[in-house]
Motif scaffolding. Structure first.
Motif, PDB file in Angstrom:
ATOM      1  N   GLU A  72      52.733 -89.416 -55.723  1.00 43.49           N
ATOM      2  CA  GLU A  72      53.173 -90.807 -55.615  1.00 43.49           C
ATOM      3  C   GLU A  72      54.685 -90.940 -55.753  1.00 43.49           C
ATOM      4  OE1 GLU A  72      50.870 -92.924 -58.517  1.00 43.49           O
ATOM      5  OE2 GLU A  72      49.094 -92.977 -57.244  1.00 43.49           O
ATOM      6  N   LYS A  73      55.392 -89.977 -55.214  1.00 41.72           N
ATOM      7  CA  LYS A  73      56.853 -90.009 -55.202  1.00 41.72           C
ATOM      8  C   LYS A  73      57.354 -89.002 -54.181  1.00 41.72           C
ATOM      9  CE  LYS A  73      57.513 -89.046 -59.520  1.00 41.72           C
ATOM     10  NZ  LYS A  73      58.227 -88.712 -60.785  1.00 41.72           N
ATOM     11  N   PRO A  74      58.552 -89.196 -53.655  1.00 41.15           N
ATOM     12  CA  PRO A  74      59.072 -88.265 -52.653  1.00 41.15           C
ATOM     13  C   PRO A  74      59.540 -86.947 -53.271  1.00 41.15           C
ATOM     14  CG  PRO A  74      60.713 -89.940 -53.136  1.00 41.15           C
ATOM     15  CD  PRO A  74      59.459 -90.340 -53.876  1.00 41.15           C
ATOM     16  N   LEU A  75      59.455 -85.889 -52.495  1.00 40.02           N
ATOM     17  CA  LEU A  75      60.066 -84.628 -52.878  1.00 40.02           C
ATOM     18  C   LEU A  75      61.572 -84.753 -52.683  1.00 40.02           C
ATOM     19  CD1 LEU A  75      57.535 -82.230 -51.168  1.00 40.02           C
ATOM     20  CD2 LEU A  75      58.237 -81.999 -53.549  1.00 40.02           C
ATOM     21  N   LEU A  87      63.142 -78.227 -52.820  1.00 41.64           N
ATOM     22  CA  LEU A  87      62.641 -79.587 -52.996  1.00 41.64           C
ATOM     23  C   LEU A  87      61.707 -79.611 -54.192  1.00 41.64           C
ATOM     24  CD1 LEU A  87      61.654 -80.388 -49.278  1.00 41.64           C
ATOM     25  CD2 LEU A  87      63.879 -80.713 -50.374  1.00 41.64           C
ATOM     26  N   GLN A  88      61.690 -80.743 -54.916  1.00 37.54           N
ATOM     27  CA  GLN A  88      60.871 -80.773 -56.127  1.00 37.54           C
ATOM     28  C   GLN A  88      60.440 -82.194 -56.476  1.00 37.54           C
ATOM     29  OE1 GLN A  88      62.587 -79.530 -60.092  1.00 37.54           O
ATOM     30  NE2 GLN A  88      61.253 -77.777 -59.712  1.00 37.54           N
ATOM     31  N   SER A  99      54.871 -80.072 -62.110  1.00 37.53           N
ATOM     32  CA  SER A  99      56.029 -79.917 -61.227  1.00 37.53           C
ATOM     33  C   SER A  99      55.615 -79.140 -59.995  1.00 37.53           C
ATOM     34  CB  SER A  99      57.155 -79.183 -61.963  1.00 37.53           C
ATOM     35  OG  SER A  99      58.269 -78.997 -61.113  1.00 37.53           O
ATOM     36  N   ILE A 100      55.992 -79.632 -58.835  1.00 31.86           N
ATOM     37  CA  ILE A 100      55.717 -78.897 -57.602  1.00 31.86           C
ATOM     38  C   ILE A 100      57.025 -78.680 -56.856  1.00 31.86           C
ATOM     39  CG2 ILE A 100      55.182 -80.902 -56.150  1.00 31.86           C
ATOM     40  CD1 ILE A 100      52.795 -78.969 -55.105  1.00 31.86           C
ATOM     41  N   THR A 101      57.216 -77.459 -56.412  1.00 33.61           N
ATOM     42  CA  THR A 101      58.483 -77.062 -55.803  1.00 33.61           C
ATOM     43  C   THR A 101      58.214 -76.428 -54.447  1.00 33.61           C
ATOM     44  OG1 THR A 101      59.416 -76.611 -57.991  1.00 33.61           O
ATOM     45  CG2 THR A 101      60.560 -75.652 -56.101  1.00 33.61           C
ATOM     46  N   ILE A 102      59.042 -76.784 -53.478  1.00 28.19           N
ATOM     47  CA  ILE A 102      59.017 -76.138 -52.166  1.00 28.19           C
ATOM     48  C   ILE A 102      60.355 -75.428 -51.969  1.00 28.19           C
ATOM     49  CG2 ILE A 102      59.063 -76.517 -49.670  1.00 28.19           C
ATOM     50  CD1 ILE A 102      57.035 -78.690 -49.983  1.00 28.19           C
ATOM     51  N   ILE A 103      60.297 -74.164 -51.646  1.00 30.67           N
ATOM     52  CA  ILE A 103      61.494 -73.385 -51.340  1.00 30.67           C
ATOM     53  C   ILE A 103      61.494 -73.096 -49.841  1.00 30.67           C
ATOM     54  CG2 ILE A 103      62.798 -71.264 -51.768  1.00 30.67           C
ATOM     55  CD1 ILE A 103      62.629 -72.978 -54.217  1.00 30.67           C
TER      56      ILE A 103
END
Length: 235
Positions: A72-75, A87-88, A99-103
């Motif tokens: 429910e929020k943008p990366l 991105l997190q 916490s979710i992270t995209i590398i």
């Protein structure tokens, strides 16, 4: 010991992914450990679950959309270098931080990495049920069967309990087949296999899926860390 820890972590991250499987209840290992710790009236310091996967770039838009819907929020872009973009998104509730992270690598544009971390300082049935459901939804909408999963639990016995006793208790309760047991002045690390848990990594042609570490810190206080299939934070 630091070099040994780094070597085991590298091995775990580089082995074929079909050696590591996620259970139907993502937090079942944490609950197993908590029940043993609770029986001994020990305090929980922290529990943690780490899920990661490398995904094809063609799935980026769908994965990003699903993450932003669930969180429910943008990366947000939190870091950029010549090599990658990070991105997190994070959520804190019920003494639990997700916490979710995209590398996104700039050199290899064929794939990107996803890493989901959940850390808590309390544990009860409500937390277990809530986050098992939430993680299962995440596994269905963001990750695939190629994910890797690591669980970790940290406790600090009082001065009356010998760490050797707790090691034996964990070995007996989890039916651990010990593969190695390293003992030094201020720390000890046991590695082994338990049939209770699904995730495994092959070490010297033998399956391994549990590590128990004990370290004596400042003031003589001992910290016990249990991880599956290995401990991913430094002990």
């Amino acid at each position: 010991m630091r070099n040994r820890f780094i070597l085991l972590l590298i091995i775990a991250l580089l082995i074929p992914l079909n050696y590591i499987q996620a259970s139907s209840l993502p937090l079942s290992e944490v609950d197993d450990i908590h029940k043993i710790i609770e029986e001994e009236n020990l305090s929980l310091q922290e529990w943690e679950l780490l899920i990661k996967e490398q995904v094809g770039s063609e799935q980026f838009s769908e994965v990003k959309k699903n993450i932003e819907v669930m969180f429910e929020k943008p990366l947000k872009k939190v870091k950029e270098t010549d090599m990658m973009i990070k991105l997190q998104a994070s959520i804190y509730a019920n003494d639990v931080t997700e916490s979710i992270t995209i590398i996104i690598p700039k050199q290899d544009k064929q794939q990107f990495n996803i890493m989901y971390t959940i850390v808590g300082t309390k544990w009860n049935e409500q937390i277990e049920d809530t986050y098992n459901q939430k993680i299962n939804s995440l596994l269905q909408r963001v990750f695939t069967e190629n994910l890797t999963k690591f669980s970790c639990f940290t406790s600090q016995p009082d001065g009356m309990m010998n760490s050797g006793y707790l090691f034996k208790k964990l070995v007996d309760e989890l039916n651990i087949n010990t593969l190695s047991n390293i003992k030094e002045n201020d720390f000890s690390v046991l590695s082994g296999y338990t049939p209770r848990w699904n995730s495994v990594i092959p070490i010297s042609d033998e399956p391994m899926n549990v590590q128990i570490a004990s370290r004596k810190g400042l003031g003589g206080k001992t910290t016990i860390t249990i991880g599956t299939p290995i401990i991913t934070n430094e002990y």
